[in-house]
Structure formats: structure tokens, C-alpha cells
Write a protein that holds these residues in place. Structure first.
Motif, short mmCIF file in Angstrom:
data_model
loop_
_atom_site.label_atom_id
_atom_site.label_comp_id
_atom_site.label_asym_id
_atom_site.label_seq_id
_atom_site.Cartn_x
_atom_site.Cartn_y
_atom_site.Cartn_z
N ASP A 1 0.86 -1.17 0.00
CA ASP A 1 0.00 0.00 0.00
C ASP A 1 0.91 1.23 0.00
N THR A 2 1.12 1.83 -1.18
CA THR A 2 2.08 2.94 -1.25
C THR A 2 1.49 4.24 -0.68
N GLY A 3 0.15 4.35 -0.71
CA GLY A 3 -0.47 5.53 -0.12
C GLY A 3 -0.07 5.67 1.34
N LEU B 1 2.71 5.15 2.66
CA LEU B 1 4.03 5.80 2.79
C LEU B 1 3.87 7.32 2.78
N TYR B 2 3.04 7.80 1.83
CA TYR B 2 2.81 9.26 1.76
C TYR B 2 2.07 9.73 3.01
N ARG B 3 1.15 8.88 3.49
CA ARG B 3 0.40 9.23 4.70
C ARG B 3 1.35 9.35 5.89
N THR B 4 2.32 8.45 5.96
CA THR B 4 3.24 8.47 7.11
C THR B 4 4.09 9.74 7.09
N ALA C 1 -1.22 13.92 3.26
CA ALA C 1 -0.58 12.97 2.33
C ALA C 1 -0.71 13.48 0.90
N SER C 2 -1.90 13.99 0.57
CA SER C 2 -2.13 14.50 -0.78
C SER C 2 -1.19 15.67 -1.06
N ALA C 3 -1.01 16.54 -0.06
CA ALA C 3 -0.15 17.72 -0.26
C ALA C 3 1.31 17.30 -0.41
N VAL C 4 1.81 16.44 0.48
CA VAL C 4 3.24 16.08 0.37
C VAL C 4 3.52 15.25 -0.89
N SER C 5 2.49 14.53 -1.35
CA SER C 5 2.73 13.66 -2.52
C SER C 5 2.90 14.48 -3.81
N ALA C 6 2.56 15.77 -3.76
CA ALA C 6 2.73 16.61 -4.95
C ALA C 6 4.14 17.20 -5.02
N VAL D 1 9.67 14.46 -2.42
CA VAL D 1 9.04 13.42 -1.60
C VAL D 1 8.88 12.16 -2.45
N ARG D 2 8.45 12.34 -3.68
CA ARG D 2 8.26 11.19 -4.57
C ARG D 2 9.60 10.50 -4.84
N ALA D 3 10.64 11.35 -5.05
CA ALA D 3 11.97 10.77 -5.31
C ALA D 3 12.44 9.99 -4.08
N ASP E 1 -0.58 -0.91 -4.77
CA ASP E 1 -1.59 0.09 -5.13
C ASP E 1 -1.10 1.50 -4.86
N GLY E 2 -1.62 2.43 -5.66
CA GLY E 2 -1.20 3.83 -5.52
C GLY E 2 -1.82 4.69 -6.59
N ARG E 3 -1.03 5.65 -7.07
CA ARG E 3 -1.53 6.56 -8.12
C ARG E 3 -0.67 6.48 -9.38
N ASP E 4 0.61 6.10 -9.20
CA ASP E 4 1.56 6.14 -10.31
C ASP E 4 2.28 4.81 -10.46
N ILE E 5 1.68 3.74 -9.99
CA ILE E 5 2.39 2.45 -10.01
C ILE E 5 2.56 1.96 -11.46
N GLU F 1 -11.62 17.42 -3.57
CA GLU F 1 -10.42 18.26 -3.53
C GLU F 1 -9.16 17.41 -3.73
N ARG F 2 -9.15 16.24 -3.08
CA ARG F 2 -7.98 15.36 -3.20
C ARG F 2 -7.84 14.81 -4.62
N ASP F 3 -8.98 14.44 -5.22
CA ASP F 3 -8.96 13.94 -6.62
C ASP F 3 -8.32 14.99 -7.52
N ASN G 1 -6.31 17.55 -6.68
CA ASN G 1 -4.86 17.67 -6.39
C ASN G 1 -4.09 16.54 -7.06
N ASP G 2 -4.57 15.30 -6.86
CA ASP G 2 -3.82 14.14 -7.32
C ASP G 2 -3.78 14.04 -8.84
N ALA G 3 -4.89 14.46 -9.50
CA ALA G 3 -4.94 14.32 -10.96
C ALA G 3 -4.25 15.48 -11.67
N GLU G 4 -4.22 16.66 -11.02
CA GLU G 4 -3.71 17.84 -11.74
C GLU G 4 -2.27 18.19 -11.39
N ARG G 5 -1.69 17.50 -10.40
CA ARG G 5 -0.33 17.88 -10.02
C ARG G 5 0.62 17.61 -11.18
N ALA G 6 1.72 18.40 -11.19
CA ALA G 6 2.64 18.32 -12.33
C ALA G 6 3.38 16.99 -12.36
O1 DC Z 1 -4.32 5.73 -1.47
P1 DC Z 1 -4.31 6.73 -0.26
O2 DC Z 1 -5.60 7.44 -0.10
O3 DC Z 1 -3.86 6.06 0.98
O4 DC Z 1 -3.20 7.82 -0.66
C1 DC Z 1 -2.92 8.94 0.15
C2 DC Z 1 -2.39 10.07 -0.75
O5 DC Z 1 -1.12 9.74 -1.24
C3 DC Z 1 -3.28 10.38 -1.94
O6 DC Z 1 -3.85 11.67 -1.82
C4 DC Z 1 -2.37 10.37 -3.11
C5 DC Z 1 -1.01 10.05 -2.60
N1 DC Z 1 -0.41 8.93 -3.30
C6 DC Z 1 0.38 9.20 -4.36
O7 DC Z 1 0.52 10.35 -4.73
N2 DC Z 1 1.01 8.19 -5.02
C7 DC Z 1 0.87 6.93 -4.63
N3 DC Z 1 1.50 5.97 -5.29
C8 DC Z 1 0.02 6.62 -3.56
C9 DC Z 1 -0.62 7.65 -2.90
#
Ligand code: DC
Length: 442
Positions: free
Chosen positions: A31-33, A35-38, A96-101, A105-107, A125-129, A176-178, A180-185
Motif C-alpha cells: 500500500d504505497t499511499g 508511505l505518503y500518509r506516514t 498525504a495528498s499535499a506532500v505527494s505533490a 518526496v516522490r523521489a 496500489d497507488g496513483r503512479d504504479i 479536492e484530493r482527486d 490535487n492528485d490528478a492535476e499535479r505536475a
Molecule cells: O491511497 P491513499 O488514499 O492512501 O493515498 C494517500 C495520498 O497519497 C493520496 O492523496 C495520493 C497520494 N499517493 C500518491 O501520490 N502516489 C501513490 N502511489 C500513492 C498515494
């Protein structure tokens, strides 16, 4: 080894579904989310605004983050503490959504995620797997559902944990999170071109799990099939390749540029019927190419073609079947040979013809990289044959082909970029733009 990438917006049920799939298949679930949450949790605890990227980046070295598997369950240790459910609150979700942009942090998390994916059969699972972390995953799913459905699921989950939040608040936070997550660069939450889109708005949990398991089983069967074909092909290749190289006086250059595995479009200029054999003789992996089904009926030649990786296509007067087959093969991890010129051009300048755009379309739809190859004829003084030089260029990454939403103009310009490279490899003059343009043909 099987790697399943499952991406999609929050609340689509990725984590519960992925956990069940992992259990049934006996593989690990990452669950990669979490990690961002932590990281978000650490920032909140230490008074760092998660939106302040300077503050977040300078804090990255101040804590330790460890991912462990205890009895098959993922445990995250933040400075040695198991963060457990404390990362599941709405405040931590937003952090988590803010730091993931933030690119740093991603690196910071990239190697950790890729490292696990290298070593294990897993579902991650995640957003960019499927787009960034494991772009060559065997199975890619983009799991989504309507925002109202997702918000309701999240609301019920929070309620069951004793939260007094309202459905409206959850929906607003999710929207709001959708966004952020979909529009971030960097690494936005988008479906990989080759991912399977699964909208489970009207499908229950068991149904969703079943669909994914079925896809995994299908993929395993096709991998097994591929392994068998690979063995048979390489058996023939062992004696055919030296024979072809000897017969046609073939000289291979740039063999180090050939990717050892994974789907790739092998794109060459077309001089003679032998081209595909000549290219294949320089590749230490199977090369698939599309041939008219009538050719398979020719005695001996037909059988040999099959052994050499040719795929029969029933063109029935159009090219759609050929395009689809090429796309599917590349997606399945094959090297697929294409000739953008469509017809042979054995003239003085073997690259000077009209170029069809089907190549750009196949590159776009398959989501794969392109290996440019130039076939060059050289004078040979001791034999009636001319020497053939096969030059493999550096791989052109899919991301370098300038695709956004596809369409004829993008296919044309991608094809031009690819063929320009073929022309350059052969040392020929660049073709004028008017030569590119027959849309959708191959
Ligand atoms: O899947 P989640 O709701 O636990 O994810 C928390 C946040 O982390 C979500 O807003 C997007 C970000 N995230 C990400 O940018 N890339 C990932 N691979 C997983 C999560």
C-alpha cells in the motif's frame, strides 16, 4: 514473478480489493499511499505545513521510514514506531495528498517502492504504479468509481471507525484530493495507456476481485504461452541467424541498443523481403512480424515463417486487424517489427518514399518504446549479393514521442520523429515533411 499495479483515485476500494487479491494469489500487498500518509503524519506532528514544500523537503532527513512485512501484513515504522491506524484520519489524508505533490518526496520514496517490486511477486496500489513505479508490470488495473459512490464507501468506513464526519464533508474532501492528485505536475493520478479501466460503481467487492483475478490468470496463461514460443523460436534462431547473416552478408551494428526484454516496436526502413530475417538475425530475442495469412500456406516457407515468429493476419482488404494485432503483441511484451514505408523500396535511396502513420498510432496505443533500425545496402565486391548493414539505434522512449491525446497529427509527428532517426542512422538526407501523411495506414 507477477507484478500487479493497481492505480486509481481514493475510495475506489483499491486497498481492500488488493489485499484480497494478494491473499488469494499468495503474493504480498504493498500500500504505497500509506508511505505518503506516514510522511504527512510526521509533518503534522512536527508542525510543518504539508503544503510548504521547502519545509517538507528540509525535514525529509529528520526521520526514518521502514516498510516491513509481518505475517504477510504491511507494517510501516516511523522512527521505529508502528504507525498503524493513526495515518487513516481525514487530516492525514489531506497532508498525504499535499506532500505527494512535492517531487523530492516522490523521489525519496521511489527506490523503496521499486526495490520491493524488483524482488517480489506483488500487488502494489497507488496513483503512479503503472505509469512510474512499475511501468512494465505484467497486469495493470486502473480502478475507479463515481465520486459519490467512492465518498459513500469512505464515509461508511470512517463511521465504522467511530468518526462523526458527514457524507458531505467526505465528498468535498474527496473531490479536492482527486483534483490535487490528478492535476499535479509530477506523477499525476492517470490511467496508464496499457492499463485496464475498471469502474466498479455498480460492481460489488467480490465481483471486482474476481475480475482482477481473471485478468491475472489470463496474463499467466499468456506468459506461459510466450515462454513456450520463446523456447521454440530460439531453437530455430540458433542455426537460422548465422545462416541468414552468411547468406546475405549481413553486418550488425548497435546490437547493444536492443532491449533484452519487454514490449518494443522495432521500426525499420523496408528494402527487400528478407528484411525481417536480416533484422531478426541480429536480435537475441524473438521478433514478431505480421504477415498475410496466404503466405503461411506456401509449403516450407509457411512453416518456417511460423517458427520465426510471424503472426498471420487476415487483412480482408483493410489494415485494422494488423494494427490491433501489433498493438496487442507489443503490450504482451513482444518485439514487433514494423515497416512505416509499407512497401519495399530497394532503390538507390532506400528511405525515399511516402511514410504511413500507422507506426505512430501503434506506438501511441501500445504505450511502448521504439527501436529504430536502418537497413543499408553496401556494395560487395566478391559476390553477386550486396552486403546488408543493419544498424540498431538507441531506443526512442514512448515519452519522447510527444503524445498527449493521440490523433492523426500526433501519429504523423511521432512517425516522422521515428523515421527521421532511421534516416539519420543510415546517413541519408532528412525526408521532407510532405512525405509523411497517410493517416492510420501501415
Ligand atoms: O491511497 P491513499 O488514499 O492512501 O493515498 C494517500 C495520498 O497519497 C493520496 O492523496 C495520493 C497520494 N499517493 C500518491 O501520490 N502516489 C501513490 N502511489 C500513492 C498515494
Amino acid at each position: 514473478m507477477i507484478r500487479i499495479a493497481i492505480d486509481g483515485p481514493g475510495g475506489a476500494g483499491k486497498s481492500t480489493v488488493a489485499k484480497e487479491v494478494a491473499k488469494r494469489l499468495g503474493i504480498i500487498y504493498v500500500d504505497t499511499g500509506a508511505l505518503y500518509r506516514t510522511i504527512g503524519l510526521w509533518m503534522l506532528r512536527h508542525g510543518v505545513d504539508p503544503k510548504n514544500s521547502d519545509g517538507v523537503v528540509s525535514s525529509l532527513g529528520h526521520f526514518t521510514l521502514e516498510l516491513r512485512y509481518i505475517d504477510g501484513r504491511q507494517v510501516i515504522l516511523l522512527d521505529g514506531e508502528d504507525v498503524g491506524d493513526s495515518i487513516r484520519t481525514p487530516e492525514v489524508s489531506m497532508a498525504a495528498s499535499a506532500v505527494s505533490a512535492i517531487p523530492e518526496v516522490r523521489a525519496y520514496l521511489l527506490d523503496m517502492q521499486r526495490g520491493i517490486a524488483k524482488e517480489n511477486s506483488l500487488i502494489m496500489d497507488g496513483r503512479d504504479i503503472g505509469t512510474v513505479i512499475i511501468p512494465d508490470a505484467e497486469v495493470k488495473i486502473f480502478l475507479t468509481a463515481k465520486p459519490e459512490v467512492r465518498a459513500n464507501r469512505r464515509y461508511l468506513e470512517l463511521q465504522s471507525r467511530g468518526s462523526d464526519t458527514t457524507y458531505e464533508a467526505v465528498l468535498a474532501e474527496m473531490n479536492e484530493r482527486d483534483k490535487n492528485d490528478a492535476e499535479r505536475a509530477i506523477a499525476p493520478c492517470v490511467k496508464a495507456d496499457d492499463a485496464f479501466l475498471l469502474d466498479n460503481s455498480d460492481i460489488d467487492f467480490d465481483g471486482t476481485v474476481d475480475i482482477i483475478i481473471k485478468r491475472v490468470r489470463k496474463c499467466e496463461e499468456s506468459l506461459e504461452e510466450q515462454r513456450k514460443k520463446h523456447t521454440a523460436y530460439m531453437k530455430t534462431h540458433r542455426w537460422m541467424a548465422p545462416l541468414v547473416r552468411w547468406m546475405f552478408h549481413v553486418k550488425i551494428r548497435g546490437a547493444e541498443n536492443i532491449p533484452a526484454s519487454g514490449g518494443v516496436i522495432v521500426c525499420a526502413n523496408h528494402v527487400a523481403i528478407r528484411d525481417v530475417f536480416v533484422i531478426a538475425s541480429g536480435m537475441n530475442r524473438p521478433l514478431n512480424y505480421l504477415a498475410k495469412k496466404e503466405l503461411f500456406k506456401v509449403p516450407f516457407i509457411g512453416g518456417l515463417m511460423k517458427k520465426c515468429g510471424a503472426v498471420s493476419i487476415d487483412r480482408g482488404g483493410n489494415d485494422v486487424a494488423a494494427l490491433k494485432t501489433a498493438i496487442e503483441l507489443a503490450r504482451e511484451g513482444c518485439a514487433v517489427a514494423l515497416f512505416p514505408q509499407g512497401h519495399r523500396n530497394p532503390g538507390v535511396n532506400p528511405v525515399d518514399t511516402v511514410i504511413h502513420n500507422g507506426t505512430g498510432l501503434i506506438a501511441y496505443r501500445s504505450g511502448k518504446d521504439v527501436l529504430p533500425v536502418c537497413i543499408k545496402l553496401k556494395k560487395f565486391k566478391y559476390a553477386p549479393f550486396r552486403r546488408v548493414e543493419v544498424i540498431f539505434g538507441k531506443v526512442i522512449k514512448h515519452s519522447e514521442l510527444g503524445f498527449t491525446n493521440g490523433g492523426n497529427e500526433e501519429y504523423r509527428s511521432a512517425t516522422e520523429k521515428i523515421f527521421d532517426e532511421i534516416v539519420r542512422l543510415g546517413g541519408y538526407d532528412k525526408l521532407p515533411s510532405e512525405k509523411y501523411g497517410e493517416g492510420g495506414r501501415q
